[in-house]
Scaffold this motif. Sequence first.
Motif, PDB file in Angstrom:
ATOM      1  N   GLU A  88      -6.910 -17.376   0.188  1.00 41.63           N
ATOM      2  CA  GLU A  88      -6.829 -17.608  -0.986  1.00 41.63           C
ATOM      3  C   GLU A  88      -6.843 -19.168  -1.231  1.00 41.63           C
ATOM      4  O   GLU A  88      -7.741 -19.640  -2.170  1.00 41.63           O
ATOM      5  N   TYR A  89      -5.952 -19.827  -0.563  1.00 46.24           N
ATOM      6  CA  TYR A  89      -5.902 -21.418  -0.829  1.00 46.24           C
ATOM      7  C   TYR A  89      -7.394 -22.041  -0.350  1.00 46.24           C
ATOM      8  O   TYR A  89      -7.637 -22.874  -1.075  1.00 46.24           O
ATOM      9  N   THR A  90      -7.820 -21.527   0.856  1.00 40.04           N
ATOM     10  CA  THR A  90      -8.787 -22.309   1.323  1.00 40.04           C
ATOM     11  C   THR A  90     -10.148 -21.894   0.556  1.00 40.04           C
ATOM     12  O   THR A  90     -10.877 -22.637   0.364  1.00 40.04           O
ATOM     13  N   THR A  91     -10.236 -20.603  -0.311  1.00 37.68           N
ATOM     14  CA  THR A  91     -11.282 -20.348  -0.824  1.00 37.68           C
ATOM     15  C   THR A  91     -11.384 -21.211  -2.147  1.00 37.68           C
ATOM     16  O   THR A  91     -12.382 -21.569  -2.813  1.00 37.68           O
ATOM     17  N   VAL A  92     -10.175 -21.653  -2.775  1.00 40.04           N
ATOM     18  CA  VAL A  92     -10.119 -22.627  -4.013  1.00 40.04           C
ATOM     19  C   VAL A  92     -10.801 -23.943  -3.525  1.00 40.04           C
ATOM     20  O   VAL A  92     -11.354 -24.326  -4.537  1.00 40.04           O
ATOM     21  N   ALA A  93     -10.412 -24.502  -2.466  1.00 44.55           N
ATOM     22  CA  ALA A  93     -11.306 -25.587  -1.774  1.00 44.55           C
ATOM     23  C   ALA A  93     -12.563 -25.585  -1.809  1.00 44.55           C
ATOM     24  O   ALA A  93     -13.242 -26.443  -2.185  1.00 44.55           O
ATOM     25  N   LEU A  94     -13.064 -24.174  -1.224  1.00 41.00           N
ATOM     26  CA  LEU A  94     -14.359 -23.935  -1.160  1.00 41.00           C
ATOM     27  C   LEU A  94     -15.262 -24.064  -2.399  1.00 41.00           C
ATOM     28  O   LEU A  94     -16.129 -24.497  -2.672  1.00 41.00           O
ATOM     29  N   GLU A  95     -14.556 -23.256  -3.355  1.00 41.74           N
ATOM     30  CA  GLU A  95     -15.156 -23.195  -4.695  1.00 41.74           C
ATOM     31  C   GLU A  95     -15.378 -24.676  -5.510  1.00 41.74           C
ATOM     32  O   GLU A  95     -16.202 -24.964  -5.946  1.00 41.74           O
ATOM     33  N   LEU A  96     -14.366 -25.331  -5.310  1.00 38.08           N
ATOM     34  CA  LEU A  96     -14.288 -26.656  -5.890  1.00 38.08           C
ATOM     35  C   LEU A  96     -15.375 -27.756  -5.196  1.00 38.08           C
ATOM     36  O   LEU A  96     -16.203 -28.289  -5.844  1.00 38.08           O
ATOM     37  N   ALA A  97     -15.646 -27.495  -3.723  1.00 34.79           N
ATOM     38  CA  ALA A  97     -16.648 -27.991  -3.236  1.00 34.79           C
ATOM     39  C   ALA A  97     -17.991 -27.721  -3.573  1.00 34.79           C
ATOM     40  O   ALA A  97     -18.863 -28.509  -3.838  1.00 34.79           O
ATOM     41  N   LYS A  98     -18.251 -26.322  -3.828  1.00 37.78           N
ATOM     42  CA  LYS A  98     -19.447 -25.831  -4.278  1.00 37.78           C
ATOM     43  C   LYS A  98     -19.834 -26.270  -5.746  1.00 37.78           C
ATOM     44  O   LYS A  98     -20.874 -26.593  -6.244  1.00 37.78           O
ATOM     45  N   GLN A  99     -18.501 -26.324  -6.563  1.00 40.91           N
ATOM     46  CA  GLN A  99     -19.104 -26.926  -7.974  1.00 40.91           C
ATOM     47  C   GLN A  99     -19.309 -28.429  -7.960  1.00 40.91           C
ATOM     48  O   GLN A  99     -19.775 -28.940  -9.089  1.00 40.91           O
TER      49      GLN A  99
END
Length: 745
Positions: free
Chosen positions: A459-470
């Motif tokens: 969950e935590y790392t997915t948040v970072a990944l989504e921010l990178a995608k945006q």
Amino acid sequence: MNKMNFFNKIFRKQNRFYIYTMIMVALFIIMVTTFSVYYMKSALERNNTVLLNEISEESSNLVSEKILRTIGSLQTAAGIMSQEDDIFSQKNIDDMNILVQEYGYDYMFLTDRQQENTVFSDGIRREQIKVISMLKKQDIIISDVKKSEDGENILFLSVPILKNTRRIGSLTGVYRAEEFARIMETTLFDGKGVHYIVKKTGEAIVLPENETVHFTFDFEKGFIQSDVFDNIPELSKLPGSMRKLESGIIKFINDENETNYLSYRPLGVSDWYLISVIPSGQFSLQNVTNVMLHIALLIDVIMILLAGMAIWFYKHDKKEVVDVDSITQLANKQKMELFYKKASQKKGYTFAMIGVDTFNELTDTFGYVMGGQILKNIANIMQPFIKEDELAARLKEDCFGLFIKAKTKQDATRRLEEILSELNQLKVSENDYIYYDSIRCSAGINVLSEKYEFEKLLEYTTVALELAKQSNDKKIVTFEKELQQQLALRDTLLPDMYKALQNKEFVPYFLLQFDIENKEFTGAKAVATWRHPEKGVVMPENFVLVLKETGILLEMDMLLLEEVCKKQKDWIDRGLVPLPLTVNIARLNIHREDFFNRVKAIVERYDITPSLVILEIEETAIYDDIDRSVALIEKLKEYGFMISICHFSSQYAFLNIMKMITIDSIKLEKGFLPKGNITDKERMIIKSILDMAKELQIQIIVEGIQTDKQAKILKTLGCSVVEGYSYPEPVSEEAFEEMIFYEEI
């Protein structure tokens, strides 16, 4: 003799183990099937309670939302009416008629402080309802059901009209009780399910037209005066539970010896309760049982065949692989979780997640076969970067996970940059033909300084990944304490969200738009901030996810639009020259049937020119339903609103849409401008967009400008209006006024 030889051959010693195994499997399957049929009835009954709970919750939310929205509209209208010298002015009467049409009241009326004078919205005189004496004890009145002069069941909502904190009268909206019945209309179990709204003491508020269970609810009598549930033993404790504001589901048998389920829950409005009743056994249990029995027998045959095949494969040393992803041949999520349990006991590991920014678009365009090939190519590129005691896995869809040896954020970032550099050279091609020039990947990393549960780590790392995608420029984002604090803040803010909307704690801040050539303000974009009673001013990036989760984001657009119109009206009344203000519209809002009527009503309520309001719509929202979107934009333009398109791209599809619609401005993201020196090719592309906009008389606004060099490039290309450059942070309403009207630039 031949038969004996056949059976001896089948039951020879080396085959007995497999035969006995198949018999045991068959017996086990038969036993499971028997139990499955036995428990089927109870499973279907449990389904009734789950469905009842969901329907009851949905209806409860609908009623609560209507009440809260109505109270908010009454309070806003009362604030506007208080500004008139005479509360019975023609303007206030006209405003009442607008509210009657917009919110579905039967009628409305104004009463002065002494309750000597009353004016009704439709001009018809009625028996006066005394509300001022009640308002002295509370700020809002939600009445019990009363009988009108024509015999209709009505209830009313009243709010005080205040002038300098002194009550000068009241504004009351009157509903027919049936209005709430219509809100909750739903076909429950072929019309055999019903909803009731009652007070916690038993007096009826709304009764269904067709009662399947004959309760004796009365509009004037409560539990004490009547025997609503006395003839049903299972419900005898319900009045006591309702007085304690409890909720739950009760199974009971009615007078006709039929089993029913009753759900009761407080609505959170006054002391109202929602009671929902559905019958048990509306499924055809006999038919379902027969069908399931046949299915079970079929499953038995299939399972026996499968068991035989499994034994055959086992005999020939065929091993089932359970820890490998079938598409990429990397490890799967289960193996990665096992690896994490071992790696988390050691130091020096980093967990990373890599995703393809546009994977859904690629599969939509090229199909799932090509999508699978892309995943294989990504796996092949990543594998050489994985060292001993490290692991790469495909977690889901286009999402890959890596456990790599990296003690610091810098070490992890360096290794991910190497991997992304190779991945971003990947192209979609078939033989020698290249369909798609490049695939863009992003990554989120989490240096394992703390030990989490595996799902929490994802969950935590997915948040970072989504921010990178945006992000347009930062394609590797590290999950750090700040992000964890934001998630914790999100969890603490969630319970306060509905109360904040009701208490009007959301206020607009303004992101300034500035002409760097002429050194003047050209407008501003309104953004919602939360004046939290304990946490102070909370900026939107900290609660926008909560808005989406609660569904309040749609109402937030209307709240911001109302605040913007109120501010424009205030400036005009004070003799100031207003600037156009922008309100961003969520993509779901523009597809609502009532969207145009709602924004039109808000502008008319404040009597301002629609061109002072710019409605900002995301480009991608138009693609959801192009015909509908184009028709809506033209309707908004015809009424007088200004239209701006944000997140603009230069794709052919949108250029084609621009032939059909008229817009006033386009907002370019910072990704349109290079970070360093601009090449001739980049200059030509940007200039062509700007020239096209000028020809179509469309203003260009650029957001996210970070350097003076980028600002100078814009000026040389003929574009000078920027958002958030000289003034990058949103400012309060007071600071905004001071800057645009009184300070020298």
